[in-house]
Motif scaffolding. Structure first.
Motif, PDB file in Angstrom:
ATOM      1  N   GLY A 164      12.133  -8.292  -4.523  1.00 50.96           N
ATOM      2  CA  GLY A 164      12.879  -9.081  -3.560  1.00 50.96           C
ATOM      3  C   GLY A 164      12.830 -10.560  -3.856  1.00 50.96           C
ATOM      4  O   GLY A 164      11.899 -11.055  -4.502  1.00 50.96           O
ATOM      5  N   TRP A 208      16.314 -12.528   2.907  1.00 51.06           N
ATOM      6  CA  TRP A 208      15.720 -11.725   1.843  1.00 51.06           C
ATOM      7  C   TRP A 208      16.758 -10.779   1.267  1.00 51.06           C
ATOM      8  O   TRP A 208      17.516 -10.147   2.019  1.00 51.06           O
ATOM      9  CB  TRP A 208      14.563 -10.884   2.383  1.00 51.06           C
ATOM     10  CG  TRP A 208      13.245 -11.588   2.415  1.00 51.06           C
ATOM     11  CD1 TRP A 208      12.655 -12.190   3.494  1.00 51.06           C
ATOM     12  CD2 TRP A 208      12.345 -11.759   1.319  1.00 51.06           C
ATOM     13  NE1 TRP A 208      11.451 -12.732   3.139  1.00 51.06           N
ATOM     14  CE2 TRP A 208      11.222 -12.474   1.813  1.00 51.06           C
ATOM     15  CE3 TRP A 208      12.372 -11.377  -0.020  1.00 51.06           C
ATOM     16  CZ2 TRP A 208      10.147 -12.817   0.998  1.00 51.06           C
ATOM     17  CZ3 TRP A 208      11.293 -11.709  -0.822  1.00 51.06           C
ATOM     18  CH2 TRP A 208      10.208 -12.420  -0.320  1.00 51.06           C
ATOM     19  N   ARG A 209      16.805 -10.695  -0.046  1.00 51.06           N
ATOM     20  CA  ARG A 209      17.569  -9.652  -0.733  1.00 51.06           C
ATOM     21  C   ARG A 209      16.571  -8.767  -1.471  1.00 51.06           C
ATOM     22  O   ARG A 209      15.903  -9.207  -2.407  1.00 51.06           O
ATOM     23  CB  ARG A 209      18.592 -10.227  -1.700  1.00 51.06           C
ATOM     24  CG  ARG A 209      19.158  -9.175  -2.661  1.00 51.06           C
ATOM     25  CD  ARG A 209      20.467  -9.586  -3.275  1.00 51.06           C
ATOM     26  NE  ARG A 209      21.556  -9.461  -2.301  1.00 51.06           N
ATOM     27  CZ  ARG A 209      22.847  -9.475  -2.606  1.00 51.06           C
ATOM     28  NH1 ARG A 209      23.227  -9.625  -3.866  1.00 51.06           N
ATOM     29  NH2 ARG A 209      23.763  -9.365  -1.686  1.00 51.06           N
ATOM     30  N   VAL A 210      16.445  -7.543  -1.010  1.00 54.66           N
ATOM     31  CA  VAL A 210      15.523  -6.577  -1.603  1.00 54.66           C
ATOM     32  C   VAL A 210      16.338  -5.568  -2.399  1.00 54.66           C
ATOM     33  O   VAL A 210      17.337  -5.034  -1.909  1.00 54.66           O
ATOM     34  CB  VAL A 210      14.697  -5.862  -0.519  1.00 54.66           C
ATOM     35  CG1 VAL A 210      13.695  -4.911  -1.165  1.00 54.66           C
ATOM     36  CG2 VAL A 210      13.972  -6.878   0.365  1.00 54.66           C
ATOM     37  N   THR A 247      20.849  -2.714  -2.787  1.00 50.04           N
ATOM     38  CA  THR A 247      20.287  -3.944  -2.244  1.00 50.04           C
ATOM     39  C   THR A 247      20.324  -3.916  -0.726  1.00 50.04           C
ATOM     40  O   THR A 247      21.186  -3.274  -0.114  1.00 50.04           O
ATOM     41  CB  THR A 247      21.050  -5.183  -2.740  1.00 50.04           C
ATOM     42  OG1 THR A 247      22.420  -5.089  -2.343  1.00 50.04           O
ATOM     43  CG2 THR A 247      20.957  -5.302  -4.246  1.00 50.04           C
TER      44      THR A 247
END
Length: 241
Positions: free
Chosen positions: A172, A184-186, A201
């Motif tokens: 992330g 947040w981009r996980v 994502t």
């Protein structure tokens, strides 16, 4: 309500369970040993990874599990279906903690990796709820996650495991998204050897919270706090007991 975890639920246990086995579970066990009278509130239960810890440490307590994500509740109910004894003790509320109708007395509260989902007003409401409902000496146990302020966090590995021939991983990155927030981009990936089979994502807003800010909020709610073993342990002030 948008299901934030719809794209993550498939891999949630694979990535998260090692953290429970390695650090969170043992620390939580010690923190909730001295529970008070009333059910245990588990906020953001997810797929129920923490239920076994709570249930084993507090075998006589009812558990109220609050989980708003339908995707994560699939895993939660599958876990309960495999453990009829635990299922008798756990009531699942399919709401946010702000919307949940809670008992007037709580023997303990647990909120692992969920505080960033609450904006400042929701946190204030939660502290007021705990101050009113926690039994004397009952602990409320939370974790603080990065970041403590709006800042960029570069791509960071969250975990990796293998099932059969395939390798599952998550990582992330975060970017500032306004006052007191990051996005947040996980990313969840599945590999067969060096071949990428899938990549999903999950983007979500996360409210930042520093220890000093949390201490101020809890002081205003007339709650006391200790930071130990990676956990935030909250009690009513001694005079309230």
């Amino acid at each position: 309500m948008t299901d934030l975890y719809a794209s993550a639920a498939e891999h949630f246990d694979l990535i998260t369970k090692p953290l429970w086995l390695g650090s969170i579970g043992p620390a939580l066990s010690m923190a909730i040993e001295q529970a008070g009278e009333g059910p245990v509130l588990d906020i953001g239960t997810g797929t129920g990874l923490g239920l076994a810890t709570i249930a084993s440490v507090l075998p006589e307590h009812e558990i109220i599990a609050v989980e708003p994500s339908p995707s994560l509740r699939i895993g939660l109910f599958a876990r309960l279906a495999d453990d009829p004894a635990l299922a008798k003790r756990v009531t699942v509320l399919p709401t946010t903690v702000e919307e949940a109708i809670l008992p007037s007395r709580l023997g303990a509260a647990v909120g692992i990796n969920m505080l960033g989902h609450l904006n400042p007003a929701a946190r204030t409401a939660l502290w007021s709820c705990l101050a009113a409902r926690l039994s004397p000496d009952a602990p409320a146990v939370f974790t603080l996650q990065p970041s403590s302020r709006p800042e960029r966090i570069p791509e960071t590995p969250f975990g990796e495991t293998t099932v059969g021939r395939l390798r599952y991983s998550a990582s992330g990155a975060a970017n500032p998204a306004g006052e007191g927030r990051v996005t947040w981009r996980v990313t969840y990936r599945v590999h067969d050897g060096d071949t990428l089979l899938s990549e999903r994502t999950m983007d979500h807003q996360w409210w930042t919270l520093a220890e000093s800010q949390l201490q101020d909020e809890l002081r205003q709610a007339e709650l006391r706090v200790q930071f130990r073993d990676g956990l935030v342990v909250i009690h009513k002030p001694l005079k309230a007991a």
